[in-house]
Design a protein around this motif. Structure first.
Motif, PDB file in Angstrom:
ATOM      1  N   MET A   1       0.842  -1.201   0.000  1.00 26.77           N
ATOM      2  CA  MET A   1       0.000   0.000   0.000  1.00 26.77           C
ATOM      3  C   MET A   1       0.873   1.246   0.000  1.00 26.77           C
ATOM      4  O   MET A   1       1.776   1.373   0.833  1.00 26.77           O
ATOM      5  CB  MET A   1      -0.911   0.012   1.224  1.00 26.77           C
ATOM      6  N   ASP A   2       0.624   2.149  -0.918  1.00 24.43           N
ATOM      7  CA  ASP A   2       1.380   3.390  -0.998  1.00 24.43           C
ATOM      8  C   ASP A   2       0.780   4.398  -0.024  1.00 24.43           C
ATOM      9  O   ASP A   2      -0.378   4.815  -0.176  1.00 24.43           O
ATOM     10  CB  ASP A   2       1.342   3.930  -2.428  1.00 24.43           C
ATOM     11  N   LEU A   3       1.547   4.797   0.976  1.00 21.41           N
ATOM     12  CA  LEU A   3       1.065   5.742   1.981  1.00 21.41           C
ATOM     13  C   LEU A   3       1.317   7.194   1.594  1.00 21.41           C
ATOM     14  O   LEU A   3       1.023   8.099   2.377  1.00 21.41           O
ATOM     15  CB  LEU A   3       1.736   5.442   3.328  1.00 21.41           C
ATOM     16  N   GLY A   4       1.878   7.416   0.428  1.00 18.84           N
ATOM     17  CA  GLY A   4       2.115   8.781  -0.027  1.00 18.84           C
ATOM     18  C   GLY A   4       3.240   9.480   0.700  1.00 18.84           C
ATOM     19  O   GLY A   4       3.220  10.705   0.849  1.00 18.84           O
ATOM     20  N   LEU A   5       4.231   8.704   1.135  1.00 20.79           N
ATOM     21  CA  LEU A   5       5.327   9.291   1.913  1.00 20.79           C
ATOM     22  C   LEU A   5       6.559   9.602   1.073  1.00 20.79           C
ATOM     23  O   LEU A   5       7.496  10.241   1.577  1.00 20.79           O
ATOM     24  CB  LEU A   5       5.722   8.342   3.049  1.00 20.79           C
ATOM     25  N   ARG A   6       6.588   9.162  -0.172  1.00 19.40           N
ATOM     26  CA  ARG A   6       7.777   9.352  -0.993  1.00 19.40           C
ATOM     27  C   ARG A   6       8.110  10.833  -1.140  1.00 19.40           C
ATOM     28  O   ARG A   6       7.235  11.647  -1.452  1.00 19.40           O
ATOM     29  CB  ARG A   6       7.580   8.719  -2.374  1.00 19.40           C
ATOM     30  N   GLY A   7       9.383  11.165  -0.883  1.00 20.77           N
ATOM     31  CA  GLY A   7       9.830  12.547  -0.993  1.00 20.77           C
ATOM     32  C   GLY A   7       9.678  13.353   0.274  1.00 20.77           C
ATOM     33  O   GLY A   7      10.136  14.501   0.340  1.00 20.77           O
ATOM     34  N   LYS A   8       9.037  12.780   1.298  1.00 16.41           N
ATOM     35  CA  LYS A   8       8.916  13.503   2.568  1.00 16.41           C
ATOM     36  C   LYS A   8      10.242  13.448   3.321  1.00 16.41           C
ATOM     37  O   LYS A   8      11.126  12.645   3.010  1.00 16.41           O
ATOM     38  CB  LYS A   8       7.781  12.928   3.418  1.00 16.41           C
ATOM     39  N   ARG A   9      10.366  14.290   4.349  1.00 17.08           N
ATOM     40  CA  ARG A   9      11.629  14.446   5.069  1.00 17.08           C
ATOM     41  C   ARG A   9      11.409  14.241   6.558  1.00 17.08           C
ATOM     42  O   ARG A   9      10.476  14.801   7.133  1.00 17.08           O
ATOM     43  CB  ARG A   9      12.205  15.827   4.798  1.00 17.08           C
ATOM     44  N   ALA A  10      12.288  13.444   7.152  1.00 12.22           N
ATOM     45  CA  ALA A  10      12.079  13.061   8.552  1.00 12.22           C
ATOM     46  C   ALA A  10      13.366  13.161   9.354  1.00 12.22           C
ATOM     47  O   ALA A  10      14.459  12.902   8.843  1.00 12.22           O
ATOM     48  CB  ALA A  10      11.541  11.631   8.632  1.00 12.22           C
ATOM     49  N   ALA A  30      10.017   3.452   2.412  1.00 15.28           N
ATOM     50  CA  ALA A  30       8.786   4.081   1.943  1.00 15.28           C
ATOM     51  C   ALA A  30       9.064   5.324   1.110  1.00 15.28           C
ATOM     52  O   ALA A  30       8.126   6.002   0.685  1.00 15.28           O
ATOM     53  CB  ALA A  30       7.905   4.436   3.142  1.00 15.28           C
ATOM     54  N   GLY A  31      10.349   5.627   0.904  1.00  9.47           N
ATOM     55  CA  GLY A  31      10.707   6.777   0.072  1.00  9.47           C
ATOM     56  C   GLY A  31      10.940   8.064   0.814  1.00  9.47           C
ATOM     57  O   GLY A  31      11.077   9.128   0.202  1.00  9.47           O
ATOM     58  N   VAL A  32      11.019   7.986   2.157  1.00 10.50           N
ATOM     59  CA  VAL A  32      11.269   9.179   2.972  1.00 10.50           C
ATOM     60  C   VAL A  32      12.765   9.417   3.067  1.00 10.50           C
ATOM     61  O   VAL A  32      13.544   8.476   3.245  1.00 10.50           O
ATOM     62  CB  VAL A  32      10.672   9.000   4.382  1.00 10.50           C
ATOM     63  N   ASP A  33      13.195  10.664   2.960  1.00  6.94           N
ATOM     64  CA  ASP A  33      14.581  11.035   3.226  1.00  6.94           C
ATOM     65  C   ASP A  33      14.720  11.235   4.737  1.00  6.94           C
ATOM     66  O   ASP A  33      13.929  11.969   5.346  1.00  6.94           O
ATOM     67  CB  ASP A  33      14.948  12.329   2.503  1.00  6.94           C
TER      68      ASP A  33
END
Length: 250
Positions: A1-10, A30-33
């Motif tokens: 399931m894609d949670l729409g987190l790609r490209g977010k920053r943590a 999940a694609g988070v930096d």
């Protein structure tokens, strides 16, 4: 399931071992930096850096002793040099010790409070200029707050305080669209457990598994699942809450 987190920053504090490591790697996948920090050099640091490189993305692993306010400020300065905003902050770094309350030295009380509570407060405060509508701040709490555990009064007090801090900040910054929550953990399998002598480890696993509804201990990946949810828009109406990830422990 894609949670729409790609490209977010943590920013995840204390992310090279145990639960923190599981959170960092799950976010990266999940694609988070992710920027994370550690207190002391170890093979855990080097191995995390290798795994993050293999996963891909823009990540940094920075040394910072969060019990030192100057180093907290410096950590957030480095984050601000990388990015103009943060979508997620996870206050995971913490310390624990087991001491009878009557013999608890003031210095140890201050060490635990400084690492578990004051550092979380300072991380949030220094991160505020980077937070924006939709940002999520999560502090790692403990079911010890509900259960009460002998020899951990100082530790339990800090985890209870994180709940109050998060609820107050949820009210204060709700109009800005910034959410604050706590994830309260039960007993999770980490390196500390696996490093015990075999007989002691087996005893611990049996003892605490029997206290849970699911009959087993948790894993860092299962904690990370709750973090991913709280970082995503699926939880956009959840703030000021404590989410228990404990297998139904009692």
């Amino acid at each position: 399931m894609d949670l729409g987190l790609r490209g977010k920053r943590a920013l995840v504090t204390g992310g090279t071992r145990g639960v923190g490591r599981g959170i960092v790697l799950a976010l990266a996948r999940a694609g988070v930096d992710v920027v994370t920090c550690y207190q002391q050099e170890s093979e855990h640091v080097a191995s995390l850096e290798r795994e993050l490189k293999e996963t891909g993305g823009r990540h940094r692993v920075i040394q910072a002793d969060l019990s030192q306010p100057v180093q907290v400020a410096r950590l957030l300065e480095k984050v601000a040099e990388e990015w103009d905003h943060l979508d997620l902050v996870v206050n995971n770094a913490g310390a624990i010790s087991h001491i009878p309350y009557a013999q608890l030295p003031l210095e140890e009380w201050q060490r635990i409070v400084g690492t578990n509570l004051t550092a979380a407060h300072l991380v949030i405060q220094h991160a505020l200029p980077l937070l924006r509508e939709g940002s999520s701040v999560i502090s790692i709490g403990s079911k010890a707050v509900d259960a009460g555990i002998p020899l951990r009064s100082h530790y339990t007090a800090t985890k209870a305080a994180l709940v109050g801090l998060s609820r107050s900040l949820a009210k204060e910054f709700g109009a800005s669209g910034i959410r604050f929550n706590v994830v309260a953990l039960g007993v999770v399998e980490t390196e500390n457990l696996h490093g015990m002598p075999a007989d002691q480890k087996e005893l611990m696993v049996q003892r605490y598994s029997a206290k849970t509804a699911l009959g087993r201990l948790g894993t860092p990946d299962e904690v990370a699942g709750a973090i991913l949810w709280l970082a995503s828009d699926l939880s956009r109406y959840v703030t000021g809450s404590t989410v228990s990830v404990d297998g139904g422990i009692s």
